[in-house]
Design a protein around this motif. Sequence first.
Motif, short mmCIF file in Angstrom:
data_model
loop_
_atom_site.label_atom_id
_atom_site.label_comp_id
_atom_site.label_asym_id
_atom_site.label_seq_id
_atom_site.Cartn_x
_atom_site.Cartn_y
_atom_site.Cartn_z
N LYS A 1 0.82 -1.22 0.00
CA LYS A 1 0.00 0.00 0.00
C LYS A 1 0.85 1.26 0.00
N ALA A 2 1.95 1.22 0.74
CA ALA A 2 2.84 2.39 0.83
C ALA A 2 3.85 2.43 -0.33
N MET A 3 3.84 1.40 -1.17
CA MET A 3 4.81 1.26 -2.26
C MET A 3 6.25 1.32 -1.73
N ASN A 4 6.45 0.69 -0.56
CA ASN A 4 7.76 0.61 0.06
C ASN A 4 8.32 -0.78 -0.21
N LEU A 5 9.10 -0.90 -1.28
CA LEU A 5 9.58 -2.21 -1.72
C LEU A 5 10.53 -2.87 -0.72
N GLU A 6 11.35 -2.09 -0.05
CA GLU A 6 12.25 -2.68 0.95
C GLU A 6 11.44 -3.32 2.07
N PHE A 7 10.37 -2.67 2.50
CA PHE A 7 9.51 -3.21 3.56
C PHE A 7 8.78 -4.46 3.07
N VAL A 8 8.34 -4.45 1.81
CA VAL A 8 7.68 -5.63 1.24
C VAL A 8 8.64 -6.82 1.27
N TRP A 9 9.87 -6.63 0.78
CA TRP A 9 10.80 -7.75 0.70
C TRP A 9 11.30 -8.18 2.07
N TYR A 10 11.48 -7.25 2.97
CA TYR A 10 11.83 -7.60 4.36
C TYR A 10 10.73 -8.46 4.96
#
Length: 169
Positions: A32-41
């Motif tokens: 939702k936040a388009m935060n790819l690092e958070f998605v992959w973490y």
Amino acid sequence: MSCENFEIFLTELERQCNFAGIALEHINMGVKAMNLEFVWYSIQSFLIATANISKILWPSSKRYKEKGEKLRKVLDISENFLIKSREFRNHFEHFDERIDEWIRKSKSHNFVDSNVGAINEIQGIEQEDIFRNFDHKKWELIFQGKTFNLAKAKKEIEEIYGKIQKTKR
């Protein structure tokens, strides 16, 4: 396995199910936040928790095989659970080895990694050249052409969690 030890394993299974649930919530937040690092973490955290559940229920060591069988029997967990396999966790844990192998074998050396979106949106790239891809609409994780259905894994973990709750009553 004593009753006390059995409770310890149930408690750890419950904890890992909770960790997996938290990771799934975080994946949603990251998308939702388009935060790819958070998605992959968060995906990596989910895979670790899932592998920990797998290791308890399906130990790789013959020494602990009986414990796993007893836990699965008490919880009524079938052998055909997707999360039994630790293949996708291994892809993440041994990522350096996957890159080394890719360097030796890839024909085009087009390295695509940590993508969020439909895999078919990536054109002109061989499946072996696409490492980590998360299709957030299908809830599928794809690694070099192999697919891991996070939605199905989530259902299995929820089922295990529910069975633990019934057993602990």
